[in-house]
Write an enzyme that holds these catalytic residues in place. Structure first.
Site, PDB file in Angstrom:
ATOM      1  N   ASP A  97      52.166  27.419   3.005  1.00  0.00           N
ATOM      2  CA  ASP A  97      51.701  27.073   1.677  1.00  0.00           C
ATOM      3  C   ASP A  97      52.548  27.834   0.659  1.00  0.00           C
ATOM      4  O   ASP A  97      52.820  29.024   0.849  1.00  0.00           O
ATOM      5  CB  ASP A  97      50.230  27.506   1.538  1.00  0.00           C
ATOM      6  CG  ASP A  97      49.407  26.473   0.823  1.00  0.00           C
ATOM      7  OD1 ASP A  97      49.771  26.136  -0.318  1.00  0.00           O
ATOM      8  OD2 ASP A  97      48.404  26.018   1.395  1.00  0.00           O
ATOM      9  N   ASP A 199      51.598  24.039  -3.560  1.00  0.00           N
ATOM     10  CA  ASP A 199      50.328  24.023  -4.275  1.00  0.00           C
ATOM     11  C   ASP A 199      50.485  23.536  -5.718  1.00  0.00           C
ATOM     12  O   ASP A 199      51.413  23.962  -6.420  1.00  0.00           O
ATOM     13  CB  ASP A 199      49.783  25.473  -4.275  1.00  0.00           C
ATOM     14  CG  ASP A 199      48.343  25.577  -4.688  1.00  0.00           C
ATOM     15  OD1 ASP A 199      47.494  24.988  -4.000  1.00  0.00           O
ATOM     16  OD2 ASP A 199      48.056  26.267  -5.692  1.00  0.00           O
ATOM     17  N   GLU A 252      51.311  19.174  -3.422  1.00  0.00           N
ATOM     18  CA  GLU A 252      49.950  18.820  -3.833  1.00  0.00           C
ATOM     19  C   GLU A 252      50.021  18.420  -5.295  1.00  0.00           C
ATOM     20  O   GLU A 252      50.400  19.218  -6.148  1.00  0.00           O
ATOM     21  CB  GLU A 252      48.996  20.009  -3.659  1.00  0.00           C
ATOM     22  CG  GLU A 252      47.558  19.602  -3.919  1.00  0.00           C
ATOM     23  CD  GLU A 252      46.663  20.737  -4.406  1.00  0.00           C
ATOM     24  OE1 GLU A 252      45.453  20.631  -4.237  1.00  0.00           O
ATOM     25  OE2 GLU A 252      47.176  21.716  -4.984  1.00  0.00           O
ATOM     26  N   HIS A 321      40.978  21.896   2.810  1.00  0.00           N
ATOM     27  CA  HIS A 321      40.122  23.055   2.558  1.00  0.00           C
ATOM     28  C   HIS A 321      39.419  23.019   1.204  1.00  0.00           C
ATOM     29  O   HIS A 321      38.674  23.943   0.888  1.00  0.00           O
ATOM     30  CB  HIS A 321      40.983  24.325   2.664  1.00  0.00           C
ATOM     31  CG  HIS A 321      42.035  24.365   1.580  1.00  0.00           C
ATOM     32  ND1 HIS A 321      43.079  23.469   1.524  1.00  0.00           N
ATOM     33  CD2 HIS A 321      42.166  25.151   0.485  1.00  0.00           C
ATOM     34  CE1 HIS A 321      43.809  23.717   0.453  1.00  0.00           C
ATOM     35  NE2 HIS A 321      43.286  24.741  -0.189  1.00  0.00           N
ATOM     36  N   ASP A 322      39.676  21.990   0.406  1.00  0.00           N
ATOM     37  CA  ASP A 322      39.046  21.882  -0.915  1.00  0.00           C
ATOM     38  C   ASP A 322      37.992  20.779  -0.970  1.00  0.00           C
ATOM     39  O   ASP A 322      37.358  20.585  -2.010  1.00  0.00           O
ATOM     40  CB  ASP A 322      40.100  21.532  -1.987  1.00  0.00           C
ATOM     41  CG  ASP A 322      41.077  22.659  -2.260  1.00  0.00           C
ATOM     42  OD1 ASP A 322      40.719  23.831  -2.016  1.00  0.00           O
ATOM     43  OD2 ASP A 322      42.199  22.358  -2.716  1.00  0.00           O
TER      44      ASP A 322
HETATM   45  O1  ISL Z   1      39.550  21.721  -5.386  1.00  0.00           O
HETATM   46  C1  ISL Z   1      39.630  21.248  -6.482  1.00  0.00           C
HETATM   47  C2  ISL Z   1      38.479  20.921  -7.229  1.00  0.00           C
HETATM   48  O2  ISL Z   1      37.427  21.370  -6.504  1.00  0.00           O
HETATM   49  C3  ISL Z   1      40.872  20.963  -7.098  1.00  0.00           C
HETATM   50  O3  ISL Z   1      40.792  20.835  -8.460  1.00  0.00           O
HETATM   51  C4  ISL Z   1      41.844  22.042  -6.721  1.00  0.00           C
HETATM   52  O4  ISL Z   1      41.579  23.183  -7.445  1.00  0.00           O
HETATM   53  C5  ISL Z   1      43.201  21.550  -6.999  1.00  0.00           C
HETATM   54  O5  ISL Z   1      43.372  20.478  -6.157  1.00  0.00           O
HETATM   55  C6  ISL Z   1      44.224  22.605  -6.714  1.00  0.00           C
HETATM   56  O6  ISL Z   1      44.080  23.105  -5.427  1.00  0.00           O
HETATM   57  C7  ISL Z   1      44.968  24.064  -4.962  1.00  0.00           C
HETATM   58  O7  ISL Z   1      45.194  25.106  -5.877  1.00  0.00           O
HETATM   59  C8  ISL Z   1      44.098  25.957  -6.169  1.00  0.00           C
HETATM   60  C9  ISL Z   1      43.368  26.437  -4.922  1.00  0.00           C
HETATM   61  O8  ISL Z   1      42.140  27.015  -5.288  1.00  0.00           O
HETATM   62  C10 ISL Z   1      43.120  25.317  -3.946  1.00  0.00           C
HETATM   63  O9  ISL Z   1      42.525  25.805  -2.779  1.00  0.00           O
HETATM   64  C11 ISL Z   1      44.448  24.673  -3.682  1.00  0.00           C
HETATM   65  O10 ISL Z   1      44.376  23.673  -2.698  1.00  0.00           O
HETATM   66  C12 ISL Z   1      44.662  27.120  -6.914  1.00  0.00           C
HETATM   67  O11 ISL Z   1      45.704  27.686  -6.192  1.00  0.00           O
END
Ligand code: ISL
Length: 544
Positions: A97, A199, A252, A321-322
């Site tokens: 990541d 990310d 992402e 994971h989100d």
């Molecule tokens: O998970 C989300 C909403 O619940 C998304 O808005 C998420 O924050 C967004 O997709 C970005 O995600 C990534 O960056 C974030 C981190 O918290 C997430 O785990 C990651 O996948 C900040 O680094």
């Protein structure tokens, strides 16, 4: 000729929750190594590892305090090198990541930047507040709700943070920051990793800090979403580094359209190889993810079709994971096995690179939360408190976060039916889902009718099948409750049927072919109807 990443099934590991080797309740690198044979046997060819870097864990690794070191909770750099070696020995690639939109506020750069005269000041966005310094410098709002700025009591100035207050945004228009990032990229690529999942990559460049237009969420977006500066940077990283190492990149990309995704991935542009788009994850949402509506399968089918047709290299995923677990979201817990297998069929038969999220292969489900202290995710807490401040009733806020919390995906992987699901011998950092007594890897291994064996079978089939890996996609419209599509190359045609409803659905035509796979016991070779959550693949002999 396909590239390696177009040929393989990927598997995402959230290290903290995968497997704990030393009993501290936290998953670790040695735990991952101990499961490499399991992963090989599952048929996956590449792993995406969520962050392993040093981090104070405000956002569990997505707040990095040292990019060039491993979080001691997960092990050492030596362990990481072992993991790489062991994975490569099994012909499993590894992508890491890459979180460069922000660091942790405990990163040395940020600590130094607190001093106005430091050369690190310009690594971040430090600005005077408005209204005599009491109000944020602009009206932008954070991904995690509330203002996107944080006031530093000492200097009286504010810093930008699109995520939590412990995740200050890096200033990527500063060439020194760009050089630092290149160092990190080279460090891991020299070590032998195979690529990066990048990310929130389409928001990394802030063109201006002017007020944003009036929108309900993410005010300010137009100043940092899909900016020319972001394209420029990606091209620089790609031509100077990624391409030299033949590294794979998947970005992402929040809130992208197919056109914006093409602008990032068209080969001639030399930016990214692929993206994770989100539109199909929004089909059960009203406005923002916390407001869920009833899932209507045809919305998922239509969105997937739009992306299948709209982008050359797709990724296909239903979990990460989100996101809450897919079986209770796009499937049904009443038809747990059937619907998990139907989703598996969709995942592995659509055109593009499939990503399985840990535990999806055994149909892990959302956690039955019953107390606010069950949640560890910073987002769940900030959204809950933000909603309460706005006067939204407790009961409603509770419902919103239990359904949507990212912790649903982060409960420990259920390896056995025993204590702590075999994840740890200690106390797990996040509670184990009580359904592990029934839903676990051990119980499903070798059991022909299990979700796990269905995944295993279909991954293996896909690994050896050029039509699924490279064939064209064409949707065959039947009725809006079912998703039927063809995958075709010069060598032949597969027809895939998926019914994500709990009713039998009649098809307009009778389809016949050679039966390849299906989630009901009696694998059929002709279809004029699909039973509840039925999914099947046939080798086409045409319709009659
Ligand atoms: O998970 C989300 C909403 O619940 C998304 O808005 C998420 O924050 C967004 O997709 C970005 O995600 C990534 O960056 C974030 C981190 O918290 C997430 O785990 C990651 O996948 C900040 O680094």
């Amino acid at each position: 000729m396909n590239k390696w990443w177009q040929e393989r099934v990927f598997y995402q590991i959230y290290p903290r929750s995968f497997c704990d080797s030393d009993g501290d309740g936290i998953g670790d690198i040695k735990g991952i190594i101990s499961k490499l044979d399991y992963l090989k046997n599952l048929g996956v060819g590449a792993l995406w590892l969520s962050p392993l870097y040093r981090s104070p864990n405000d956002d569990y690794g997505y707040d990095i305090s040292d990019y060039l070191d491993i979080n001691p909770e997960y092990g050492t750099m030596r362990d990481f090198e072992d993991l790489l070696k062991e994975a490569h020995m099994r012909d499993i690639k590894i992508i890491m990541d890459l979180v460069i939109n922000h660091t942790s506020d405990e990163h040395e750069w940020f600590k130094k930047s607190r001093d106005k005269d430091s050369q690190y000041r310009d690594y971040y966005f430090w600005r005077q507040g408005r209204g005599g310094g009491k109000k944020p410098p602009n009206n932008w709002t954070s991904f995690f709700s509330g203002p996107a700025w944080q006031r530093d009591e000492e200097s009286g100035e504010w810093y930008l943070r699109l995520f939590s207050k412990k995740q200050p945004d890096l200033n990527l228009s500063n060439p020194k920051v760009v050089e630092e990032i290149k160092k990190i990229l080279r460090f891991y690529l020299d070590m032998g990793i195979d690529g990066f999942r990048c990310d929130v990559i389409n928001v990394i460049y802030k063109t201006s800090l002017l007020d944003g237009k009036n929108r309900f969420v993410l005010k300010g977006l137009e100043h940092y979403h899909s900016q020319e500066g972001c394209h420029r940077l990606l091209k620089e990283f790609s031509t100077e580094i990624f391409e030299k190492y033949d590294a794979f990149t998947v970005g992402e990309t929040v809130l992208v359209s197919p056109q914006q995704a093409r602008d990032l991935t068209d080969t001639g542009r030399h930016e990214l190889n692929s993206v994770f788009s989100f539109e199909h994850m929004e089909v059960d949402q009203w406005l923002v993810k916390w407001f869920k509506t009833k899932f209507k399968p045809h919305k998922l089918y239509d969105t997937l079709t739009k992306w299948q047709n709209g982008l050359e290299t797709n990724t296909v995923y239903f979990e990460n994971h989100d996101q809450p677990r897919s079986v209770g979201r796009f499937g049904s817990l009443e038809y747990r096995d059937l619907s998990a297998k139907a989703l598996c069929t969709l995942l592995l038969c659509l055109r593009g690179i499939p990503f399985i999220y840990q535990g999806q292969e055994i149909a892990m489900a959302n956690y039955p939360f019953d107390d606010l202290t069950d949640f560890k995710d910073t987002e769940s807490h900030s959204v809950y408190h933000f909603g309460r401040k706005l006067g939204i009733p407790k009961k409603l806020m509770w419902k919103l976060i239990t359904k949507t919390s990212r912790d649903n995906a982060r409960t420990p992987v259920q390896w056995t039916g025993g204590k702590n699901a075999g994840f740890t011998s200690g106390t797990p950092w996040l509670k184990v889902n009580p359904d592990h007594t029934e839903i676990n890897v051990e119980a499903q291994s070798g059991l022909k009718s299990s979700v796990l064996e269905y995944y295993r079978g279909l991954i293996r089939f896909r690994n050896g099948n050029d039509i699924l890996k490279s064939g064209a996609f064409k949707r065959i419209y039947d009725n809006k409750s079912v998703f039927c599509f063809e995958r075709e190359t010069l060598e032949g045609k597969l027809v895939v049927f998926v019914n994500l409803t709990n009713k039998t659905q009649r098809l307009k035509n009778l389809y016949r072919g050679e039966a390849i796979a299906g989630n009901y016991d009696d694998i059929k070779n002709k279809f004029d109807e699909l039973r509840p959550y039925e999914a099947a693949i046939i080798k086409s002999l045409g319709k009659q």
